[in-house]
Design a protein around this motif. Sequence first.
Motif, PDB file in Angstrom:
ATOM      1  N   ASP A   1      35.787  10.780  56.228  1.00  0.00           N
ATOM      2  CA  ASP A   1      37.206  10.491  56.837  1.00  0.00           C
ATOM      3  C   ASP A   1      37.245   9.966  58.294  1.00  0.00           C
ATOM      4  O   ASP A   1      36.802  10.077  59.129  1.00  0.00           O
ATOM      5  CB  ASP A   1      38.031  12.093  56.585  1.00  0.00           C
ATOM      6  N   PRO A   2      38.310   9.016  58.368  1.00  0.00           N
ATOM      7  CA  PRO A   2      38.503   8.416  59.583  1.00  0.00           C
ATOM      8  C   PRO A   2      38.703   9.480  60.501  1.00  0.00           C
ATOM      9  O   PRO A   2      38.270   9.451  61.913  1.00  0.00           O
ATOM     10  CB  PRO A   2      39.672   7.485  59.634  1.00  0.00           C
ATOM     11  N   SER A   3      39.483  10.407  60.254  1.00  0.00           N
ATOM     12  CA  SER A   3      39.629  11.469  61.044  1.00  0.00           C
ATOM     13  C   SER A   3      38.692  12.397  61.759  1.00  0.00           C
ATOM     14  O   SER A   3      38.701  12.910  62.566  1.00  0.00           O
ATOM     15  CB  SER A   3      40.902  12.449  60.673  1.00  0.00           C
TER      16      SER A   3
ATOM     17  N   THR B   1      39.772  26.154  59.533  1.00  0.00           N
ATOM     18  CA  THR B   1      40.548  24.869  59.430  1.00  0.00           C
ATOM     19  C   THR B   1      40.333  24.199  57.993  1.00  0.00           C
ATOM     20  O   THR B   1      39.069  23.991  57.686  1.00  0.00           O
ATOM     21  CB  THR B   1      40.492  24.052  60.687  1.00  0.00           C
ATOM     22  N   PRO B   2      41.305  23.832  57.112  1.00  0.00           N
ATOM     23  CA  PRO B   2      41.108  23.012  55.949  1.00  0.00           C
ATOM     24  C   PRO B   2      40.166  21.866  56.408  1.00  0.00           C
ATOM     25  O   PRO B   2      40.367  21.072  57.302  1.00  0.00           O
ATOM     26  CB  PRO B   2      42.322  22.734  55.448  1.00  0.00           C
ATOM     27  N   LEU B   3      39.293  21.413  55.506  1.00  0.00           N
ATOM     28  CA  LEU B   3      38.239  20.625  55.626  1.00  0.00           C
ATOM     29  C   LEU B   3      38.930  19.025  55.307  1.00  0.00           C
ATOM     30  O   LEU B   3      39.881  18.900  54.408  1.00  0.00           O
ATOM     31  CB  LEU B   3      37.139  20.744  54.830  1.00  0.00           C
ATOM     32  N   VAL B   4      38.374  17.976  56.251  1.00  0.00           N
ATOM     33  CA  VAL B   4      38.607  16.691  55.608  1.00  0.00           C
ATOM     34  C   VAL B   4      37.344  16.262  55.364  1.00  0.00           C
ATOM     35  O   VAL B   4      36.075  16.791  55.393  1.00  0.00           O
ATOM     36  CB  VAL B   4      39.038  15.891  56.908  1.00  0.00           C
ATOM     37  N   GLY B   5      37.075  15.087  54.661  1.00  0.00           N
ATOM     38  CA  GLY B   5      35.850  14.481  54.077  1.00  0.00           C
ATOM     39  C   GLY B   5      34.983  14.358  55.416  1.00  0.00           C
ATOM     40  O   GLY B   5      35.360  13.750  56.574  1.00  0.00           O
ATOM     41  N   HIS B   6      33.806  14.233  55.091  1.00  0.00           N
ATOM     42  CA  HIS B   6      32.766  13.744  56.274  1.00  0.00           C
ATOM     43  C   HIS B   6      32.864  12.127  56.456  1.00  0.00           C
ATOM     44  O   HIS B   6      31.893  11.830  57.569  1.00  0.00           O
ATOM     45  CB  HIS B   6      31.246  14.374  55.820  1.00  0.00           C
TER      46      HIS B   6
ATOM     47  N   LEU C   1      41.495  16.800  48.617  1.00  0.00           N
ATOM     48  CA  LEU C   1      40.098  16.185  48.552  1.00  0.00           C
ATOM     49  C   LEU C   1      39.631  16.095  47.185  1.00  0.00           C
ATOM     50  O   LEU C   1      39.189  17.012  46.563  1.00  0.00           O
ATOM     51  CB  LEU C   1      39.012  17.085  49.521  1.00  0.00           C
TER      52      LEU C   1
ATOM     53  N   PRO D   1      33.351  17.020  50.336  1.00  0.00           N
ATOM     54  CA  PRO D   1      33.687  18.317  49.964  1.00  0.00           C
ATOM     55  C   PRO D   1      34.920  18.413  49.051  1.00  0.00           C
ATOM     56  O   PRO D   1      35.771  17.625  49.060  1.00  0.00           O
ATOM     57  CB  PRO D   1      34.024  18.939  51.264  1.00  0.00           C
TER      58      PRO D   1
ATOM     59  N   LEU E   1      38.372  29.940  53.224  1.00  0.00           N
ATOM     60  CA  LEU E   1      38.581  29.705  54.799  1.00  0.00           C
ATOM     61  C   LEU E   1      38.728  30.992  55.489  1.00  0.00           C
ATOM     62  O   LEU E   1      38.197  31.161  56.603  1.00  0.00           O
ATOM     63  CB  LEU E   1      39.987  28.900  54.906  1.00  0.00           C
TER      64      LEU E   1
ATOM     65  N   GLU F   1      42.055  12.107  49.138  1.00  0.00           N
ATOM     66  CA  GLU F   1      40.501  11.424  49.254  1.00  0.00           C
ATOM     67  C   GLU F   1      40.160  11.220  47.708  1.00  0.00           C
ATOM     68  O   GLU F   1      39.849  12.147  47.139  1.00  0.00           O
ATOM     69  CB  GLU F   1      39.578  12.195  50.054  1.00  0.00           C
TER      70      GLU F   1
ATOM     71  N   ARG G   1      44.235  16.955  53.922  1.00  0.00           N
ATOM     72  CA  ARG G   1      43.906  16.006  52.894  1.00  0.00           C
ATOM     73  C   ARG G   1      43.822  16.933  51.657  1.00  0.00           C
ATOM     74  O   ARG G   1      43.390  18.097  51.713  1.00  0.00           O
ATOM     75  CB  ARG G   1      42.657  15.528  53.087  1.00  0.00           C
TER      76      ARG G   1
ATOM     77  N   ILE H   1      31.139  20.281  58.098  1.00  0.00           N
ATOM     78  CA  ILE H   1      32.325  19.916  58.794  1.00  0.00           C
ATOM     79  C   ILE H   1      32.916  21.118  59.654  1.00  0.00           C
ATOM     80  O   ILE H   1      33.422  21.058  60.606  1.00  0.00           O
ATOM     81  CB  ILE H   1      33.081  19.326  57.851  1.00  0.00           C
ATOM     82  N   SER H   2      33.105  22.357  58.896  1.00  0.00           N
ATOM     83  CA  SER H   2      33.625  23.560  59.576  1.00  0.00           C
ATOM     84  C   SER H   2      32.622  23.993  60.862  1.00  0.00           C
ATOM     85  O   SER H   2      33.249  24.377  61.713  1.00  0.00           O
ATOM     86  CB  SER H   2      33.718  24.671  58.661  1.00  0.00           C
TER      87      SER H   2
END
Lengths: 394, 394
Positions: A42-44, A35-40, B17, B22, B30, B335, B15, A256-257
């Motif tokens: 990030d609210p999500s 799954t593509p990452l969000v920031g560590h 990024l 990251p 991925l 982000e 996002r 994250i992953s």
Amino acid sequence: MQETPDVGELSPPQRTLMGPGPSPVHPRVLKAMSTPLVGHLDPSFVEIMDETQELLRYAFQTDNQWTIPVSGTGSAAMEAAIGNLVEPGDTFLAPTNGYFGDRMAEMARRAGGDVVRVGAPWGEPLDPDDVADACEEFDPDVFGFVHAETSTGAKQTNVPAITAAAHEHDALVVADTVTSLGGVELRVDDWNIDAAYSGPQKCLSCPPGASPLTLNDRAMDKVLDRDAPARSWYLDLSLLEGYWGDERAYHHTAPISNVYALREALRLVAEEGIEERWARHERVAGALKAGVEAMGLGLNPEPDYWLPSLNAVRVPDGVDDGAVIDYVLEHYDLEIASGLGDLEGDIFRIGCMGHGARPENVTLVLAALADAFDALGADVDGAAGMAAAREQLR
Amino acid sequence: MQETPDVGELSPPQRTLMGPGPSPVHPRVLKAMSTPLVGHLDPSFVEIMDETQELLRYAFQTDNQWTIPVSGTGSAAMEAAIGNLVEPGDTFLAPTNGYFGDRMAEMARRAGGDVVRVGAPWGEPLDPDDVADACEEFDPDVFGFVHAETSTGAKQTNVPAITAAAHEHDALVVADTVTSLGGVELRVDDWNIDAAYSGPQKCLSCPPGASPLTLNDRAMDKVLDRDAPARSWYLDLSLLEGYWGDERAYHHTAPISNVYALREALRLVAEEGIEERWARHERVAGALKAGVEAMGLGLNPEPDYWLPSLNAVRVPDGVDDGAVIDYVLEHYDLEIASGLGDLEGDIFRIGCMGHGARPENVTLVLAALADAFDALGADVDGAAGMAAAREQLR
């Protein structure tokens, strides 16, 4: 300029992983890994962290607020537990009945602790009376035990009795649940375990990289009241509290992953139900046990201490364990492992963990072993083993 | 029984990024993350380890045999470097010019070292003369510096001069290359760096979880000659040598999927060519720089120290940085980040790293910033910024 390396596309062989870990990863968990990452921060991601913690509490059967994935493999969670709970000069009581008790002792020493031991032979659990005697003799600050010894295939029975013995002497109890979490009955709160750590790649069938850890308030109070900071900055739980607690302050970039994957692996646990999952491990590993016993091989630990997730199968006389392991890898892409430490050469270690604890995997293991023994000229009744397992699995 | 949690399918927002990491992960990486696992002692994994090490050497521009991914995020590689090189009683010389120099100092303290400092203001590199003076004054055993300061967006220039100053006093030199490896010119061997660590989630655009580390023979000799073992068992390089070296002995379960991903990310580096990759970062980030400057914002560090991978863009007077960050996240799923430590509130930190260092990403950043400033009533010429970037990118 260094020469540019010429490295081909990643294409590892497709193994059936029935050794001591990693175990086979469920396709849904592999999908989560990509799954593509969000920031560590990030609210999500904060929401994903909360959900992962909630799912971890369920797997551990605990209400401990302080339940997190540690950013590393199982040994990192182990060091986070021991390195934070043991202060320089503390007495740490460690078990002698397996490889991972020795590792606990080594980590406690590096944390500045004085290590004392409570004994049982490899392949046997600790006796609560021995724990009580050791606590009386040494008055430990922290007592560690291994719930599921991956090196011996033995399960620690009578956990409430050994935690009670330690608590009577005011010792904190830390449990190694690397090979039990999500596969073998484990009740952190009911059994009064103060801290427990685990690995994701055993009965949770998740790739290694983010590892479960839980501490109750009493344990966390000790961590937050230390005189000197923990010797590891990376694994300092008082700093991690800033990230996983209400503050959400930056400490280090979370993996994250791996958290995505752990969340999905734990969702599978919740969907199945933890007690149903324990029962499945017992049922499927029970067929493996019946199969190897009908082959005349036998399991190393006594039936009372049998650990469904890790089966220590005795190597028949005159058989080279390495030749069998190589044979099933070569002919069946099947991974099983040899013994470790005191049991090297004496046992095969055959995992039956998480997504690997399925009838088809156990059937393959038995068929491959039967073929290997036959090819290597060992006097083993493969057909009887297959039949016994089939009987159990029906 | 704990109540069974009800947690839905993983579906984080998508996002772009462009913060301090990251960074956006390449689809091929991925895909590597979701490859089914082999065991950490499988012969095929040993080959994958060798290939990953070879690719890492190329990225670091080193022949160091001792080049590995550490099983954790960038801070774990940092602690592996510092915690193994610094022995109790050693003097560690740490820089004061950013957040990560402070972290180095803190880790050295926890390793038992005495920390002394060499100063430069936040946002400026160390002066080689100051390093020479500090070495003269303190006679350090180990000197650490940050090649690319993620907190300030400043690049350490004159690296060969500062390593020479340290070597004249027999200090080992350890470099933080977290935000430079794979994005900004870095030549470990030519610049006489004894040890360097990095993170995978910056210019390598790989999910965090396995982090690059390299040590030359001189550094590794010190590690292997320590009087007392390193304080961390998990990060003890003398033990990891048994796994990553010729012996292939079990230490801990490697984060297999993260190694798969790192290998693929490094293959992308090799395919592009390391010098071409540095040039791409400079060119694409150059357009971002031209864009924000044309908007009238300006970058914090002097042009000489500009770090293409991490752009410290000054927040215009009267603008709330948090409002801008929230706006672009909400309206563009984009982000970017605020300043850290001494620079909190003064700068935006805009990454231009790895797979994120592409014209379309920089264009989106500038367009989103222009919109945010307009919506928040700031006096910024967005159109001029877009035009300046377009000019550069053509």
